[in-house]
Motif scaffolding. Structure first.
Motif, PDB file in Angstrom:
ATOM      1  N   THR A  69      18.123  35.549  86.988  1.00 36.35           N
ATOM      2  CA  THR A  69      18.683  35.247  88.406  1.00 36.35           C
ATOM      3  C   THR A  69      20.380  35.513  88.487  1.00 36.35           C
ATOM      4  O   THR A  69      20.707  35.199  89.625  1.00 36.35           O
ATOM      5  CB  THR A  69      18.377  33.686  88.995  1.00 36.35           C
ATOM      6  OG1 THR A  69      18.954  32.835  88.210  1.00 36.35           O
ATOM      7  CG2 THR A  69      16.981  33.432  88.917  1.00 36.35           C
ATOM      8  N   GLY A  70      20.826  35.880  87.483  1.00 38.52           N
ATOM      9  CA  GLY A  70      22.175  36.245  87.598  1.00 38.52           C
ATOM     10  C   GLY A  70      23.160  35.037  87.097  1.00 38.52           C
ATOM     11  O   GLY A  70      24.149  34.964  87.424  1.00 38.52           O
ATOM     12  N   SER A  72      24.579  33.272  84.933  1.00 36.89           N
ATOM     13  CA  SER A  72      24.825  33.174  83.512  1.00 36.89           C
ATOM     14  C   SER A  72      25.721  31.970  83.087  1.00 36.89           C
ATOM     15  O   SER A  72      25.499  31.760  81.855  1.00 36.89           O
ATOM     16  CB  SER A  72      25.982  34.539  83.381  1.00 36.89           C
ATOM     17  OG  SER A  72      25.413  35.632  83.918  1.00 36.89           O
ATOM     18  N   LYS A 196      19.779  45.714  93.101  1.00 35.76           N
ATOM     19  CA  LYS A 196      20.543  44.690  92.350  1.00 35.76           C
ATOM     20  C   LYS A 196      21.744  45.181  91.612  1.00 35.76           C
ATOM     21  O   LYS A 196      23.069  44.216  91.984  1.00 35.76           O
ATOM     22  CB  LYS A 196      19.651  44.024  91.071  1.00 35.76           C
ATOM     23  CG  LYS A 196      20.455  43.208  90.072  1.00 35.76           C
ATOM     24  CD  LYS A 196      19.425  42.839  88.894  1.00 35.76           C
ATOM     25  CE  LYS A 196      20.095  41.871  88.196  1.00 35.76           C
ATOM     26  NZ  LYS A 196      20.482  40.642  88.804  1.00 35.76           N
ATOM     27  N   LEU A 361      27.369  47.403  89.975  1.00 38.96           N
ATOM     28  CA  LEU A 361      27.714  46.209  89.260  1.00 38.96           C
ATOM     29  C   LEU A 361      27.238  46.265  87.874  1.00 38.96           C
ATOM     30  O   LEU A 361      26.383  46.767  87.499  1.00 38.96           O
ATOM     31  CB  LEU A 361      27.001  45.040  90.122  1.00 38.96           C
ATOM     32  CG  LEU A 361      27.337  44.743  91.699  1.00 38.96           C
ATOM     33  CD1 LEU A 361      26.448  43.798  92.316  1.00 38.96           C
ATOM     34  CD2 LEU A 361      28.773  44.652  91.609  1.00 38.96           C
ATOM     35  N   ARG A 363      27.003  42.942  84.837  1.00 41.56           N
ATOM     36  CA  ARG A 363      27.273  41.689  84.741  1.00 41.56           C
ATOM     37  C   ARG A 363      27.558  41.001  85.826  1.00 41.56           C
ATOM     38  O   ARG A 363      28.709  40.016  85.806  1.00 41.56           O
ATOM     39  CB  ARG A 363      28.103  41.585  83.534  1.00 41.56           C
ATOM     40  CG  ARG A 363      27.317  41.745  82.173  1.00 41.56           C
ATOM     41  CD  ARG A 363      28.539  41.945  81.052  1.00 41.56           C
ATOM     42  NE  ARG A 363      28.053  42.807  79.882  1.00 41.56           N
ATOM     43  CZ  ARG A 363      28.920  42.864  78.673  1.00 41.56           C
ATOM     44  NH1 ARG A 363      29.983  42.546  78.690  1.00 41.56           N
ATOM     45  NH2 ARG A 363      28.497  43.327  77.398  1.00 41.56           N
ATOM     46  N   GLU A 364      27.274  41.487  87.199  1.00 43.28           N
ATOM     47  CA  GLU A 364      27.572  40.751  88.460  1.00 43.28           C
ATOM     48  C   GLU A 364      28.997  41.144  88.810  1.00 43.28           C
ATOM     49  O   GLU A 364      29.363  40.701  89.692  1.00 43.28           O
ATOM     50  CB  GLU A 364      27.270  39.243  88.400  1.00 43.28           C
ATOM     51  CG  GLU A 364      25.951  38.922  87.847  1.00 43.28           C
ATOM     52  CD  GLU A 364      24.740  39.336  88.621  1.00 43.28           C
ATOM     53  OE1 GLU A 364      24.793  39.393  89.850  1.00 43.28           O
ATOM     54  OE2 GLU A 364      23.597  39.507  88.064  1.00 43.28           O
ATOM     55  N   LYS A 365      29.489  42.094  87.963  1.00 41.49           N
ATOM     56  CA  LYS A 365      31.008  42.553  88.368  1.00 41.49           C
ATOM     57  C   LYS A 365      30.963  43.904  88.906  1.00 41.49           C
ATOM     58  O   LYS A 365      30.270  44.657  88.138  1.00 41.49           O
ATOM     59  CB  LYS A 365      31.996  42.122  87.395  1.00 41.49           C
ATOM     60  CG  LYS A 365      31.958  40.768  86.887  1.00 41.49           C
ATOM     61  CD  LYS A 365      32.615  39.814  87.782  1.00 41.49           C
ATOM     62  CE  LYS A 365      32.505  38.296  87.418  1.00 41.49           C
ATOM     63  NZ  LYS A 365      33.092  37.432  88.409  1.00 41.49           N
TER      64      LYS A 365
END
Length: 377
Positions: A69-70, A72, A196, A361, A363-365
């Motif tokens: 779900t992100g 981390s 995503k 994106l 690692r969500e960055k």
């Protein structure tokens, strides 16, 4: 009576009813995860940890779902608790390091992996993750040693082979890595990349072309993938010819019924040897292609030669802060602006635009990059 054994018996509640419930929850949660019902699996993981707080598999499962779900930060806490309960687990050393890397804490990840390496000196996965952490820490020489060790322990690990090759010989990927990567990715490519990962490079390139007045002509789509770039271009930019190294990506692109010619293979080789791609083209486009190739001098020259007079070359790169080419822990390459501009000058191409762009994106960055538009004189 012989005591029953099992892979998750240690840490189960002493109350047999609670132990049975914990086993049921873990089985149900894993089944939900396999079915892609992640929200339901997350609910189960919370109940499981409450029922069996000393079961390492409970915290590990919560960490796995959190990573899906992100979340981390939650994953890191969960894996740390699991590792405390099961301190010799190689899998948990790796899982915790992955969560820490996602949180951009490579030093902490490297510390965990060093402990794991001492316990498991022949575990390829630990060396693979350690190489990633070392790259993120700016330690390419150490990363090369780690990836090389991973390859020695597990010769069929294409990613580690790719990284070792790229670090040993600047900008040269392992043969077959990219094709295998995208073949395995083909069925979910569009949804994952545009969803995503928030990938919008084709739309940004199309907008830049329109801004510079290129709205009609013939197009060469190198690294065409499933055809996202071609679909973003107006119909007036047809016919479009496409090349990709992945057979399964080419099959997906064929389904769009956009391309005139489609072929699988190395782009530079096909451009040199195949009459269908002799051009000349008013536009050559390479959306997120150079980042998987690294050293692009040969392909760049081939593309420049296929352009008509006044033809344009549009492409994206992930920006490298240093000079030249740099391999990233993602397995992709970064290129410096100076490297690209030197190539443009060497091939008689003028730089019309260099536009900063968030490539995707990771690692969500957001990954910083740029879109270039060049023109042949």
């Amino acid at each position: 009576m012989k005591k029953p054994t099992g892979t998750i018996s240690r840490g189960l509640p002493t109350d047999p009813i609670l132990a049975l419930r914990a086993n049921e929850l873990l089985a149900e949660g894993r089944q939900l995860e396999q079915q892609g019902k992640i929200a339901d699996a997350a609910r189960i993981s919370a109940e499981l940890v409450n029922v069996a707080p000393n079961l390492p598999e409970a915290h590990q499962f919560m960490g796995v779902i959190a990573m899906r779900t992100g979340a981390s930060d939650i994953a890191a806490v969960s894996f740390e608790r699991a590792l405390r309960l099961k301190p010799r687990s190689a899998d948990l050393h790796i899982a915790l390091s992955q969560a820490l890397l996602a949180l951009q804490r490579p030093a902490d990840a490297a510390t965990i992996l060093d402990k794991g390496r001492a316990l498991h000196p022949n575990d390829a996965g630990i060396f693979r993750e350690l190489g990633q952490a070392q790259l993120d820490l700016g330690q390419p020489a150490a990363a090369l040693k780690s990836f090389s060790r991973a390859v020695k322990l597990q010769p069929d690990d294409r990613y580690s082979g790719h990284m070792a090759s790229a670090l040993a010989t600047t900008g040269v990927p392992e043969s077959g890595y990219v094709a295998e990567l995208f073949d395995s990715y083909a069925d979910t490519f569009d949804a994952h990349l545009t969803g995503k990962l928030e990938y919008r490079v084709p739309q940004a390139i199309a907008a830049l072309l329109a801004e510079h007045g290129l709205t009609k002509g013939t197009t060469l789509d190198v690294g065409c993938g499933t055809g996202l770039m071609a679909a973003a271009l107006p119909e007036s930019m047809r016919p479009i010819d496409g090349i990709d190294i992945s057979p399964k990506m080419i099959a997906k692109a064929q389904e769009r019924d956009i391309y005139r010619h489609l072929q699988t293979g190395d782009a530079a080789t096909l451009l040199a040897e195949t009459p269908n791609f002799s051009g000349p083209y008013d536009l050559a486009v390479a959306a997120d292609v150079f980042i998987y190739i690294g050293e692009i001098r040969v392909l760049f020259a081939a593309l420049a030669q296929r352009l008509s007079a006044g033809g344009m070359l549009a492409f994206s790169i992930e920006l490298s802060e240093g000079q030249g080419i740099a391999i990233r822990s993602s397995g992709r390459f970064g290129h410096s602006s100076g490297y690209v501009r030197d190539l443009a000058a060497a091939n008689g191409l003028a730089v019309l635009a260099e536009v900063p762009n968030q490539i995707r994106l990771e690692r969500e960055k957001p990954i910083p990059g740029a879109i270039f538009l060049l023109q042949r004189g």
